[in-house]
Design an enzyme around this catalytic site. Structure first.
Site, mmCIF file in Angstrom:
data_model
loop_
_atom_site.group_PDB
_atom_site.id
_atom_site.type_symbol
_atom_site.label_atom_id
_atom_site.label_comp_id
_atom_site.label_asym_id
_atom_site.label_seq_id
_atom_site.Cartn_x
_atom_site.Cartn_y
_atom_site.Cartn_z
ATOM 1 N N ARG A 147 0.857 -1.186 0.000
ATOM 2 C CA ARG A 147 0.000 0.000 0.000
ATOM 3 C C ARG A 147 0.890 1.233 0.000
ATOM 4 O O ARG A 147 1.887 1.298 0.705
ATOM 5 C CB ARG A 147 -0.932 0.009 1.221
ATOM 6 C CG ARG A 147 -2.098 -0.971 1.109
ATOM 7 C CD ARG A 147 -3.061 -0.509 0.041
ATOM 8 N NE ARG A 147 -4.242 -1.336 -0.074
ATOM 9 C CZ ARG A 147 -4.393 -2.303 -0.978
ATOM 10 N NH1 ARG A 147 -3.389 -2.597 -1.797
ATOM 11 N NH2 ARG A 147 -5.523 -2.971 -1.061
ATOM 12 N N HIS A 172 -0.453 0.187 -10.450
ATOM 13 C CA HIS A 172 -1.156 -0.713 -9.524
ATOM 14 C C HIS A 172 -1.626 -1.978 -10.251
ATOM 15 O O HIS A 172 -2.823 -2.321 -10.246
ATOM 16 C CB HIS A 172 -2.346 -0.001 -8.875
ATOM 17 C CG HIS A 172 -2.723 -0.598 -7.543
ATOM 18 N ND1 HIS A 172 -3.178 0.165 -6.486
ATOM 19 C CD2 HIS A 172 -2.723 -1.877 -7.098
ATOM 20 C CE1 HIS A 172 -3.446 -0.621 -5.449
ATOM 21 N NE2 HIS A 172 -3.183 -1.877 -5.809
ATOM 22 N N GLU A 191 -3.616 7.718 -5.910
ATOM 23 C CA GLU A 191 -3.606 7.122 -7.250
ATOM 24 C C GLU A 191 -4.763 7.672 -8.072
ATOM 25 O O GLU A 191 -5.863 7.836 -7.563
ATOM 26 C CB GLU A 191 -3.698 5.594 -7.144
ATOM 27 C CG GLU A 191 -2.498 4.981 -6.438
ATOM 28 C CD GLU A 191 -2.576 3.464 -6.309
ATOM 29 O OE1 GLU A 191 -3.580 2.867 -6.759
ATOM 30 O OE2 GLU A 191 -1.632 2.869 -5.759
#
Length: 316
Positions: A232, A279, A260
């Protein structure tokens, strides 16, 4: 304690790929009533009837109305948005998807080998039509540190041992883990980090892991070491990492970020010692997630403990 099950349970699959999941599960679990929704309006007619939800995220308005909900089967590995959500009652069983370990291991070692085997150099040489052999680095004999030794961390450790690496790791319980040569507590990070050639973060985000790695920790890494973040973004101090990277001391592969998508003005974009991916180290593959769900659903029907059970007190 799992409640007694009855026939005719209703599953709501929520999200943009809900129809894909529906096609797979209806064929394999005909006894389960399946409804789908790609947005709030489609879900509202069913939400007060469903007992099981399979989703990545769910709007709070739907969670508040899910009065019959007994099991939230999250499609994600990290679920801080549900763990801390007051709209999900504590008596509702929460599970995470546990299929991402192998996929994230593939992601990690594709980049480690990409750099160790000098692939960027050979790509440039090919464009320039030059014959430029180089002596590659070896993963064998290197030292990898893994922060987080859950399902994903254990898969990474197995991969590292396959390549002949020494594996150090950090977990909350400070207990031995298969394929991990030494286990450290969080308090001993400062002793582990200077020994590493590769530092891999797969920690979940909790109150205890937020900002666990900062400039001080990154400066402890050996010159030329790699930091890989697949956990994370908010578990690290991004500004502190940027300052260390700007000095050229270490290299990084970054898949997750505090915010993000990563802002266009982030200095990380232009650093030559940084590889950025959006991601994607663990991607939803409906067929794999459905297999995971079906295995757990069988256990649910039999009143057995579920795989991937989230302990909301711990945060993962």
């Amino acid at each position: 304690m799992l409640k007694e099950k009855k026939d005719g349970e209703m599953l709501l699959i929520f999200g943009e790929d809900a129809r894909i999941y529906e096609g797979i599960l209806k064929a394999r679990l005909p006894e389960l009533e399946v409804v789908t929704a790609v947005d709030l309006d489609e879900a509202l007619p069913h939400i007060d009837q469903v007992e099981i939800i399979l989703a990545w995220r769910l709007p709070d308005e739907l969670l508040r109305r899910a009065g019959n909900l007994r099991w939230f089967a999250s499609q994600a590995a990290g679920n801080e948005h549900l763990v801390n959500n007051s709209n999900l009652p504590p008596e509702v069983t929460l599970t995470k998807t546990t299929i991402y370990g192998e996929m994230m291991r593939e992601y990690l070692f594709s980049y480690l080998l990409y750099f160790a085997r000098e692939i960027p150099r050979y790509q440039r040489a090919q464009r320039e039509k030059t014959w430029s052999p180089a002596r590659p680095e070896r993963l064998s004999g290197k030292v990898m540190g893994v922060l987080g030794l859950g399902a994903v961390g254990r898969e990474i450790a197995r991969g590292a041992k396959y390549f002949g690496m020494t594996v150090l790791g950090v977990n909350r319980s400070f207990t031995p883990v298969e394929c991990v040569d030494e286990v450290f507590s969080v308090a001993d990070l400062h002793r582990m980090i200077p020994r590493l050639d590769y530092l891999v973060n797969v920690l979940p985000l909790t109150d205890k892991t937020r900002g666990i790695l900062g400039e001080k920790e990154f400066l402890l890494l050996r010159d030329g070491a790699f930091f890989v973040n697949m956990g994370r973004g908010k578990t690290i101090d991004e500004d502190g990492l940027s300052r260390v990277l700007a000095r050229g001391k270490i290299r990084a592969v970054l898949d997750v970020f505090a915010s993000e998508p990563l802002a266009a003005d982030s200095p990380l974009w232009e650093m030559e010692n940084v590889m950025i991916t959006p991601h994607v180290s663990g991607i939803n593959i409906p067929e794999e997630i459905c297999e995971n769900f079906m295995e757990n659903y069988g256990r649910w029907r039999r009143g057995e403990g579920l795989y991937g059970l989230v302990d909301r007190a711990l945060g993962y």
